[in-house]
Design an enzyme around this catalytic site. Structure first.
Site, PDB file in Angstrom:
ATOM      1  N   LYS A  86      41.256  38.814  38.856  1.00  0.00           N
ATOM      2  CA  LYS A  86      41.223  38.750  40.313  1.00  0.00           C
ATOM      3  C   LYS A  86      41.783  40.079  40.832  1.00  0.00           C
ATOM      4  O   LYS A  86      42.735  40.621  40.243  1.00  0.00           O
ATOM      5  CB  LYS A  86      42.081  37.576  40.785  1.00  0.00           C
ATOM      6  CG  LYS A  86      42.086  37.329  42.288  1.00  0.00           C
ATOM      7  CD  LYS A  86      42.982  36.126  42.614  1.00  0.00           C
ATOM      8  CE  LYS A  86      43.028  35.822  44.098  1.00  0.00           C
ATOM      9  NZ  LYS A  86      43.862  34.644  44.404  1.00  0.00           N
ATOM     10  N   SER A 161      41.528  31.291  47.246  1.00  0.00           N
ATOM     11  CA  SER A 161      41.126  32.668  47.338  1.00  0.00           C
ATOM     12  C   SER A 161      40.539  33.233  46.041  1.00  0.00           C
ATOM     13  O   SER A 161      39.887  34.282  46.091  1.00  0.00           O
ATOM     14  CB  SER A 161      42.341  33.521  47.735  1.00  0.00           C
ATOM     15  OG  SER A 161      43.325  33.479  46.735  1.00  0.00           O
ATOM     16  N   SER A 185      44.877  28.434  45.361  1.00  0.00           N
ATOM     17  CA  SER A 185      43.865  29.477  45.222  1.00  0.00           C
ATOM     18  C   SER A 185      43.153  29.523  43.883  1.00  0.00           C
ATOM     19  O   SER A 185      42.127  30.185  43.755  1.00  0.00           O
ATOM     20  CB  SER A 185      44.477  30.851  45.501  1.00  0.00           C
ATOM     21  OG  SER A 185      44.602  31.049  46.881  1.00  0.00           O
TER      22      SER A 185
END
Lengths: 486, 484
Positions: A86, A161, A185
């Site tokens: 990420k 996210s 997330s």
């Protein structure tokens, strides 16, 4: 428009390693496969911000060389694991931007502890993937690089996210992805994409090199197809770190084949207030109830308990996380690194013009919320009260875990929504975090498992355990996962 | 003209003590003063994404040490907070400090005002990190930023509003500098900025028990500036009040060029620092054994040593102040008193001989070559009259410094410095002196008794200073009386 899901070529590290060990596969072929998958679908789904193709191939060839000379057993425990990062994890001499313009072009001078540890264990990092800017969002729409699309239905969001991470695994662009989870997330996009999302206890994995959103909530987590792969990544990444004072010295869990083969009988609580919540999509409620009935039939003990704090969790979470975020994001000012507004001249202009144009709307909303709740005269009413709620929640959860092994609830109250659907009403989107923020408020390990589909869209069920009880949580998760995911 | 006499000045200080730890408060960067700009930095002190603070234990030890020395209560559990504000020399956009639970609370610092001691109350001591430096006067178009100082550990000592004059502030800052040097936690150098103070000043009519509105004068980096700022600010406030105007609550900047203070920002524009607990550092629990281990490192403190010199050694204020100014001097003197009961002579020897000698050689007292026992022996030789004070303090002291491992007595004999107190020998020389100056003898006998000094001088010269002065004086007087 709905498309059929890609069937992953490998669903676990074990399968990859078997193929490597028996000569059916080389590391180079493995990386080439994933590069091909990325080349095929990345334009459409907008998952990878950057692909480290040459570097991954170079590393693969080195591993092939070692495989040939020393055999698989001489390689690290993550040899064969191709992972994506990420875009909030530092990887030395690589860009890291938190999907924000304000860090455009920024290269990290060091690697996150978690990143160094997976590399030391011979994993291959294939690229960095999209997310909501500074991990703030539940849809991966708030990215400087544009939204990521759910591979099951590209008109729908993948969650967030860590949406890029979830789709990277969902669409078979890598075997696993390392994300971060501040309020769900990792788990919520896992639910939206039909994969396994695991968030360890707060403090289990060092946050050194993880771009901070809310320091007392942030934790590195994983997106995988299996609980065993989540455990393998955890074993490598977890453990004390001199660079993170909040990283726990708790002994690390060790996993064994015998334990994976066992079928533990668990005492599981579910919250009546959660399943009866007016915000919960009735179709998800129904499927979850069926899922719980299935667990009961497998011999697990299930009991409804009352949790009357449920409507306080989202407000407390947003007060505390935005407060920390408003401070954590102060360093992005255009003075020393990252993007600076080209027209800014005076120090004041550097600050205001850079931050105004450098941050997206959702990030600015949270910075302002956080600055407000900490401001003189409001601190006690907001921050102070939210801290009290957090304290109460920690106590209540501790009491529950004296009687139960796990607490179960849906991962998300809603199905993956259409792109753009929530943009007008951020509080609606915040409320969709109702089931995931609890684990972050209390520092609990939690895992989201695929639990069926509603009208072709995946739903997730989430299990939480007491702090640092990752081992029983993962073993239990493994035992109830569809054999396909085991 | 303001009638200062009818007003009372109320002053509280916020003293910043820059610690001399080898590395910074929350990362491993070096802290050497004067290094080239931006060479003592790292991703942590530059506030790079993904970096976290880690606590330097040396900072905690220093805070506890200062707290124990001031008689503060040490918090068993203490915590860090963030103070948020934007400034170009503050890379993270916040300063790690302590707001809610400072490490030390209460305590007093004794300060000496003339012959009186005054105990100034300490409100608390907290730990924090320093900011960088902005330099506005080296480039016509740009401000320059040096981040070497970013993250250097500080202790902030906040006093009660118990000081009433620039003299008291001066005495407080001197006592604080002396104490931090005693404790070895800071070099206490105001010019280099390792000791700085913000001064909170208000005035009130004498006899009043409520406080007036205070102004804070920021960052005074020398006592001279602090004195001028206090004087200016006191007159300004008194003049306002006497003309019936209120004093506004301002944060002020002192301009050393004009000697005036001017507002840095007013109350309306005051920073809202949005303090909240620092989530990257867990609360710090200080064990009793840790606190005791720090207590065990505490040296004797300045006031205790001063009083011991006054009371137990019988020294005067001047000598005791001088000898207790620095810890190494005080300990040197104290060690010397273990070997000699003649404390006045010992004090005199240290002040007039040992310290100047070290200073001339550019060495510290710890490198002074002569053992304490030899110095004690030197004193003893004078006391029993074997050597004259003058010879001991001059020739023999120098010889001893050159040959520090020889016995003073042996050296004195080898160099023929032993004093003549034999009456016959003295008498012979005295007779020679008087015979050489007959008109002065007559003058003496006519009443110019002061000439005895002249005769003594002549006698000492002839005996190269080795005469026992008491005895020689006695013999000269006898001869002069008898010559009639």
């Amino acid at each position: 428009m709905s498309t059929t899901a890609v069937r992953p070529r490998f669903r676990s590290l074990r399968q990859v390693r078997h193929a490597l060990d028996t000569g059916q596969l080389t590391f180079e072929q493995l990386v080439q496969y994933y590069l091909h998958r990325i080349a095929t679908d990345n334009k459409r789904l907008n998952v990878f911000i950057e692909v480290f193709a040459d570097e991954a191939l170079r590393r693969a060839r080195q591993l092939d060389d070692r495989l040939q000379h020393e055999g698989l057993s001489a390689l690290g425990p993550l040899a064969g694991m191709v992972v994506s990062l990420k875009d909030v994890l530092c990887f030395k001499d690589h860009q890291v931007t938190a999907a924000s313009r304000i860090l455009d072009g920024f290269h990290s001078l060091f690697s996150a502890t978690a990143v160094s540890r997976v590399l030391d264990a011979d994993a291959i990092i294939i690229g960095r993937v999209n997310c909501d800017e500074f991990a703030m969002g539940s849809s991966t729409e708030y990215s400087y690089y544009g939204p990521t699309h759910n591979a099951l239905d590209p008109e729908r969001v993948p969650g967030g996210s860590s949406g890029g991470s979830a789709v990277a695994v969902q669409a078979d662009m890598c075997l696993a992805s390392i994300g971060s989870d501040t309020g769900g997330s990792v788990r919520q996009p896992a639910a939206f994409c039909g994969v396994v999302g695991f968030k360890p206890s707060y403090g289990r994995i060092s946050r050194h090199g993880l771009l901070a959103y809310a320091s007392s909530f942030d934790q590195i987590g994983t997106l995988t197809h299996s609980a065993i792969d989540a455990a393998s990544l955890l074993s490598v990444m977890a453990g004390p770190d001199a660079y993170d004072a909040t990283c726990s010295p708790q002994p690390l869990p060790t996993f064994s084949d015998e334990a994976w083969a066992s079928v533990p009988q668990a005492r599981i609580a579910w919250f009546a207030e959660a399943l009866d919540h007016p915000g919960l999509d009735p179709r998800i409620a129904q499927l979850t109830r069926q899922y719980l009935e299935g667990l009961r039939q497998k011999g697990h003990q299930l009991e409804a308990v009352s949790f009357d704090l449920i409507d306080y969790v989202v407000p407390a979470y947003y007060v505390l996380t935005t407060a920390e975020a408003s401070s954590n994001l102060s360093r992005y000012d255009g003075v020393r690194f990252g993007w600076r507004h080209p027209q800014a001249r005076s120090p004041e202009e550097v600050y205001t013009m850079t931050r105004t144009a450098g941050f997206g709307a959702e990030v600015k909303r949270r910075i302002m919320l956080g600055a407000f709740v900490l401001s003189a005269g409001y601190y006690d009413a907001y921050y102070g009260r939210a801290q009290k709620v957090r304290h109460l929640i920690v106590q209540r959860m501790a009491a529950l875990f004296e009687r139960y092994d796990f607490i179960v609830m849906p991962t998300s109250p809603v199905l993956p929504w259409h792109l753009g659907q929530m943009n007008e009403d951020p509080t609606q989107m915040y409320l969709a975090d109702i089931y995931t923020v609890l684990a972050n408020l209390a520092g609990l390990p939690a895992i989201s498992l695929p639990a069926g589909q509603v009208e072709g869209l995946p739903i997730g069920v989430q299990f939480m355990a007491a702090p640092f009880r990752e081992k029983p949580l993962l073993e239990f998760a493994h035992s109830i996962l569809d054999r396909e995911n085991a | 003209m303001a009638r200062q006499g009818q007003w009372e000045l109320i002053i509280g200080l916020e003293v910043h003590v820059q610690l001399n730890t080898r590395s910074k408060a929350f990362c491993g960067d070096a802290t050497t003063f004067g290094a080239p700009p931006n060479t003592q930095t790292s991703p942590v002190s530059l506030g790079h994404p993904g970096t976290l603070p880690r606590l330097n234990e040396a900072q905690v030890r220093a805070a506890v040490k200062l707290g124990l020395a001031l008689g503060s209560t040490i918090a068993v559990r203490t915590a860090f907070d963030r103070k948020n504000y934007f400034y170009t020399d503050l890379p993270k956009g916040y300063q790690i400090t302590q707001d809610a639970v400072p490490i030390c609370g209460g305590g007093v610092l004794p300060i000496k005002l003339g012959d009186q001691w005054k105990e100034v109350g300490i409100h608390h001591i907290h730990m924090e990190e320093d900011a960088g430096k902005s330099i506005h006067d080296q480039d016509p178009e740009h401000s320059l930023i040096d981040l070497n100082r970013t993250g250097v550990p500080l202790l902030e000592v906040v006093t009660e509003p118990e000081l009433h004059s620039a003299d008291e502030v001066d005495a407080f800052m001197s006592a604080m500098r002396q104490l931090v040097r005693y404790l070895g936690i800071s070099d206490g150098n105001m010019e280099q900025g390792s000791l700085r103070c913000d001064v909170n000043i208000s005035v009130r009519p004498k006899g009043s028990t409520t406080y007036g509105t205070r102004c804070e004068v920021k960052n005074l980096n020398s006592m001279r500036h602090a004195r001028r700022a206090i004087a200016y600010e006191a007159s300004r406030q008194i003049a306002l009040l006497e003309s019936g105007q209120p004093v506004g609550r301002y944060t002020l900047h002192f301009d050393a060029a004009t000697g005036r203070t001017s507002p840095l920002r007013d109350k309306e524009a005051a920073h809202d620092y949005r303090y909240f607990p620092e989530p990257d550092l867990p609360p710090l629990a200080l064990s009793a054994s840790f606190i005791e281990s720090v207590r065990a490192e505490l040296p004797p403190l300045p006031k205790a040593l001063y009083e011991w010199m006054r009371i137990s050694c019988g020294l005067g204020d001047y000598e005791a102040t001088l000898l207790s100014e620095q810890l190494d001097t005080a300990l040197f003197f104290r060690a010397l008193t273990q070997h000699t009961p003649h404390h006045h002579k010992a004090a005199n020897l240290v002040i007039n001989k040992v310290l100047p000698w070290c200073k001339a050689k550019g060495i510290t007292l710890s490198d002074f070559p002569v053992p304490q026992t030899s110095l004690a022996e030197l004193i003893e030789l004078v006391v029993v009259g074997v050597i004259s004070h003058t010879v001991a303090w001059q020739e023999l002291f120098e010889l001893l410094c050159e040959a520090p491992h020889q016995h003073p007595k042996d050296l004195a004999q080898a160099h023929d410095l032993v004093q003549q107190s034999d009456g016959d020998a003295l008498k012979a020389i005295a007779t020679e002196v008087l015979a050489a100056w007959p008109d002065k003898v007559v003058a003496y006998q006519k009443g110019k008794k002061g000439l005895i000094g002249f005769f003594m001088g002549q006698l000492m010269r002839r005996m190269r200073g080795k005469a026992d002065p008491k005895r020689a004086n006695q013999i000269l007087r006898q001869l002069l009386e008898n010559c009639q």
